[in-house]
Design a protein around this motif. Structure first.
Motif, PDB file in Angstrom:
ATOM      1  N   MET A   1      47.989  35.290  29.612  1.00  0.00           N
ATOM      2  CA  MET A   1      49.134  35.333  29.654  1.00  0.00           C
ATOM      3  C   MET A   1      49.613  36.838  29.512  1.00  0.00           C
ATOM      4  O   MET A   1      49.383  37.398  28.335  1.00  0.00           O
ATOM      5  CB  MET A   1      49.842  34.391  28.316  1.00  0.00           C
ATOM      6  CG  MET A   1      51.534  34.129  28.328  1.00  0.00           C
ATOM      7  SD  MET A   1      51.768  33.020  27.107  1.00  0.00           S
ATOM      8  CE  MET A   1      53.281  32.399  27.469  1.00  0.00           C
ATOM      9  N   LYS A   2      50.993  37.312  30.348  1.00  0.00           N
ATOM     10  CA  LYS A   2      51.247  38.510  30.070  1.00  0.00           C
ATOM     11  C   LYS A   2      52.537  38.524  29.231  1.00  0.00           C
ATOM     12  O   LYS A   2      53.282  37.691  29.366  1.00  0.00           O
ATOM     13  CB  LYS A   2      51.763  39.025  31.602  1.00  0.00           C
ATOM     14  CG  LYS A   2      50.341  38.982  32.515  1.00  0.00           C
ATOM     15  CD  LYS A   2      49.101  39.841  32.124  1.00  0.00           C
ATOM     16  CE  LYS A   2      47.989  39.724  32.942  1.00  0.00           C
ATOM     17  NZ  LYS A   2      47.049  40.441  32.412  1.00  0.00           N
ATOM     18  N   PHE A   3      52.692  39.739  28.521  1.00  0.00           N
ATOM     19  CA  PHE A   3      53.804  40.165  27.563  1.00  0.00           C
ATOM     20  C   PHE A   3      54.581  41.093  28.019  1.00  0.00           C
ATOM     21  O   PHE A   3      54.040  42.018  28.551  1.00  0.00           O
ATOM     22  CB  PHE A   3      53.493  40.002  26.086  1.00  0.00           C
ATOM     23  CG  PHE A   3      52.696  38.766  25.635  1.00  0.00           C
ATOM     24  CD1 PHE A   3      53.256  37.622  25.122  1.00  0.00           C
ATOM     25  CD2 PHE A   3      51.090  39.005  25.623  1.00  0.00           C
ATOM     26  CE1 PHE A   3      52.509  36.568  24.848  1.00  0.00           C
ATOM     27  CE2 PHE A   3      50.626  37.831  25.368  1.00  0.00           C
ATOM     28  CZ  PHE A   3      51.219  36.520  24.984  1.00  0.00           C
ATOM     29  N   LYS A   4      55.809  41.287  27.580  1.00  0.00           N
ATOM     30  CA  LYS A   4      56.447  42.577  27.908  1.00  0.00           C
ATOM     31  C   LYS A   4      56.770  43.308  26.734  1.00  0.00           C
ATOM     32  O   LYS A   4      56.799  44.555  26.663  1.00  0.00           O
ATOM     33  CB  LYS A   4      57.976  42.312  28.704  1.00  0.00           C
ATOM     34  CG  LYS A   4      57.825  41.264  30.032  1.00  0.00           C
ATOM     35  CD  LYS A   4      58.310  42.194  30.823  1.00  0.00           C
ATOM     36  CE  LYS A   4      57.982  41.573  32.231  1.00  0.00           C
ATOM     37  NZ  LYS A   4      58.495  41.996  33.420  1.00  0.00           N
ATOM     38  N   ASN A   5      56.841  42.506  25.521  1.00  0.00           N
ATOM     39  CA  ASN A   5      57.203  43.198  24.351  1.00  0.00           C
ATOM     40  C   ASN A   5      56.196  43.106  23.182  1.00  0.00           C
ATOM     41  O   ASN A   5      55.322  41.861  23.251  1.00  0.00           O
ATOM     42  CB  ASN A   5      58.548  42.734  23.646  1.00  0.00           C
ATOM     43  CG  ASN A   5      59.757  42.964  24.529  1.00  0.00           C
ATOM     44  OD1 ASN A   5      59.841  44.028  25.157  1.00  0.00           O
ATOM     45  ND2 ASN A   5      60.780  42.051  24.584  1.00  0.00           N
ATOM     46  N   GLY A   6      55.865  43.954  22.277  1.00  0.00           N
ATOM     47  CA  GLY A   6      54.817  43.657  21.277  1.00  0.00           C
ATOM     48  C   GLY A   6      54.958  44.390  20.012  1.00  0.00           C
ATOM     49  O   GLY A   6      56.055  45.202  20.160  1.00  0.00           O
ATOM     50  N   ILE A   7      54.314  44.134  18.963  1.00  0.00           N
ATOM     51  CA  ILE A   7      54.606  44.860  17.930  1.00  0.00           C
ATOM     52  C   ILE A   7      53.093  45.218  17.351  1.00  0.00           C
ATOM     53  O   ILE A   7      52.292  44.233  17.122  1.00  0.00           O
ATOM     54  CB  ILE A   7      55.123  43.951  16.678  1.00  0.00           C
ATOM     55  CG1 ILE A   7      56.616  43.589  17.000  1.00  0.00           C
ATOM     56  CG2 ILE A   7      55.333  44.904  15.322  1.00  0.00           C
ATOM     57  CD1 ILE A   7      57.294  42.807  16.066  1.00  0.00           C
ATOM     58  N   ILE A   8      52.974  46.669  17.076  1.00  0.00           N
ATOM     59  CA  ILE A   8      51.623  47.075  16.527  1.00  0.00           C
ATOM     60  C   ILE A   8      51.695  47.092  15.243  1.00  0.00           C
ATOM     61  O   ILE A   8      52.471  48.000  14.360  1.00  0.00           O
ATOM     62  CB  ILE A   8      51.221  48.381  17.225  1.00  0.00           C
ATOM     63  CG1 ILE A   8      51.233  48.303  18.484  1.00  0.00           C
ATOM     64  CG2 ILE A   8      50.049  48.921  16.489  1.00  0.00           C
ATOM     65  CD1 ILE A   8      50.722  49.699  19.115  1.00  0.00           C
ATOM     66  N   HIS A   9      50.998  46.393  14.376  1.00  0.00           N
ATOM     67  CA  HIS A   9      50.862  46.651  12.916  1.00  0.00           C
ATOM     68  C   HIS A   9      49.524  47.382  12.564  1.00  0.00           C
ATOM     69  O   HIS A   9      48.576  47.074  12.963  1.00  0.00           O
ATOM     70  CB  HIS A   9      50.282  45.168  12.485  1.00  0.00           C
ATOM     71  CG  HIS A   9      51.612  44.069  12.740  1.00  0.00           C
ATOM     72  ND1 HIS A   9      52.518  43.900  11.917  1.00  0.00           N
ATOM     73  CD2 HIS A   9      51.737  43.546  13.619  1.00  0.00           C
ATOM     74  CE1 HIS A   9      53.483  43.017  12.236  1.00  0.00           C
ATOM     75  NE2 HIS A   9      52.842  42.457  13.223  1.00  0.00           N
ATOM     76  N   ILE A  10      49.745  48.637  11.565  1.00  0.00           N
ATOM     77  CA  ILE A  10      48.901  49.479  11.473  1.00  0.00           C
ATOM     78  C   ILE A  10      48.463  49.237   9.968  1.00  0.00           C
ATOM     79  O   ILE A  10      49.570  49.681   9.197  1.00  0.00           O
ATOM     80  CB  ILE A  10      48.845  50.692  11.810  1.00  0.00           C
ATOM     81  CG1 ILE A  10      49.257  50.981  13.407  1.00  0.00           C
ATOM     82  CG2 ILE A  10      48.019  51.953  11.497  1.00  0.00           C
ATOM     83  CD1 ILE A  10      50.047  52.281  13.677  1.00  0.00           C
ATOM     84  N   LYS A  11      47.319  48.827   9.472  1.00  0.00           N
ATOM     85  CA  LYS A  11      47.114  48.933   8.037  1.00  0.00           C
ATOM     86  C   LYS A  11      45.968  49.954   7.910  1.00  0.00           C
ATOM     87  O   LYS A  11      44.887  49.769   8.168  1.00  0.00           O
ATOM     88  CB  LYS A  11      46.565  47.582   7.700  1.00  0.00           C
ATOM     89  CG  LYS A  11      46.194  47.496   6.180  1.00  0.00           C
ATOM     90  CD  LYS A  11      45.599  46.092   5.433  1.00  0.00           C
ATOM     91  CE  LYS A  11      45.656  46.338   4.188  1.00  0.00           C
ATOM     92  NZ  LYS A  11      44.217  45.876   3.688  1.00  0.00           N
ATOM     93  N   SER A  12      46.265  50.819   7.066  1.00  0.00           N
ATOM     94  CA  SER A  12      45.528  52.192   7.025  1.00  0.00           C
ATOM     95  C   SER A  12      45.404  52.482   5.700  1.00  0.00           C
ATOM     96  O   SER A  12      46.137  52.781   4.991  1.00  0.00           O
ATOM     97  CB  SER A  12      46.369  53.519   7.843  1.00  0.00           C
ATOM     98  OG  SER A  12      45.516  54.579   7.624  1.00  0.00           O
ATOM     99  N   SER A  13      44.146  52.174   5.329  1.00  0.00           N
ATOM    100  CA  SER A  13      43.802  52.438   3.709  1.00  0.00           C
ATOM    101  C   SER A  13      42.839  53.798   3.691  1.00  0.00           C
ATOM    102  O   SER A  13      42.417  54.422   4.856  1.00  0.00           O
ATOM    103  CB  SER A  13      42.990  51.280   3.065  1.00  0.00           C
ATOM    104  OG  SER A  13      41.649  50.983   3.958  1.00  0.00           O
ATOM    105  N   LEU A  14      42.282  53.910   2.589  1.00  0.00           N
ATOM    106  CA  LEU A  14      41.320  55.302   2.432  1.00  0.00           C
ATOM    107  C   LEU A  14      39.987  54.927   3.144  1.00  0.00           C
ATOM    108  O   LEU A  14      39.160  55.979   3.373  1.00  0.00           O
ATOM    109  CB  LEU A  14      40.985  55.738   1.070  1.00  0.00           C
ATOM    110  CG  LEU A  14      42.390  56.156   0.392  1.00  0.00           C
ATOM    111  CD1 LEU A  14      42.178  56.472  -1.160  1.00  0.00           C
ATOM    112  CD2 LEU A  14      42.956  57.374   0.817  1.00  0.00           C
ATOM    113  N   ASN A  15      39.548  53.689   3.240  1.00  0.00           N
ATOM    114  CA  ASN A  15      38.325  53.255   3.843  1.00  0.00           C
ATOM    115  C   ASN A  15      38.298  52.949   5.225  1.00  0.00           C
ATOM    116  O   ASN A  15      37.418  52.903   5.862  1.00  0.00           O
ATOM    117  CB  ASN A  15      37.679  52.163   3.044  1.00  0.00           C
ATOM    118  CG  ASN A  15      37.260  52.820   1.663  1.00  0.00           C
ATOM    119  OD1 ASN A  15      37.100  54.022   1.266  1.00  0.00           O
ATOM    120  ND2 ASN A  15      37.345  51.850   0.558  1.00  0.00           N
TER     121      ASN A  15
END
Length: 116
Positions: A1-15
């Protein structure tokens, strides 16, 4: 399935840094982490590991034909800065950038002093 819109979630910790791409309803389309590429320990949060993850994420974003994205970042690691640089280089339209890192307030209450 092809999408036009999306959301990038970035969880960035020290490790570690975890990237997740979802559609507008919140269903996961793509996800990636440093551990998927064989990095272990403190090496998971290096610039090199985050670049490899970014290449993989953008390859999959182009395969799914996502043209517009929003970015939600959480944490204080270096992974969130690298993904923003890659988005700028790859000419993807950014709808919004939001930092949802929790901010501490007040903290714990000190114990009462014992009276003798």
């Amino acid at each position: 399935m092809k999408f036009k819109n999306g959301i990038i979630h970035i969880k960035s910790s020290l490790n570690n840094t975890i990237f997740t791409v979802t559609n507008l309803n919140g269903n996961t389309i793509i996800w990636s982490s440093s551990g998927n590429f064989g990095f272990i320990g403190l090496i998971k949060n290096t610039i090199y590991a985050n670049q490899i993850m970014s290449y993989d994420i953008f390859k999959k974003i182009y395969e799914n034909n996502i043209k517009k994205i929003g970015i939600l970042t959480k944490g204080t690691g270096i992974g969130r800065d690298i993904i923003l640089q890659f988005i700028h280089i790859n000419y993807i339209f950014i709808k919004f950038v939001c930092d949802i890192t929790p901010i501490l307030h007040n903290g714990c209450k000190y114990p009462k002093i014992k009276r003798i």
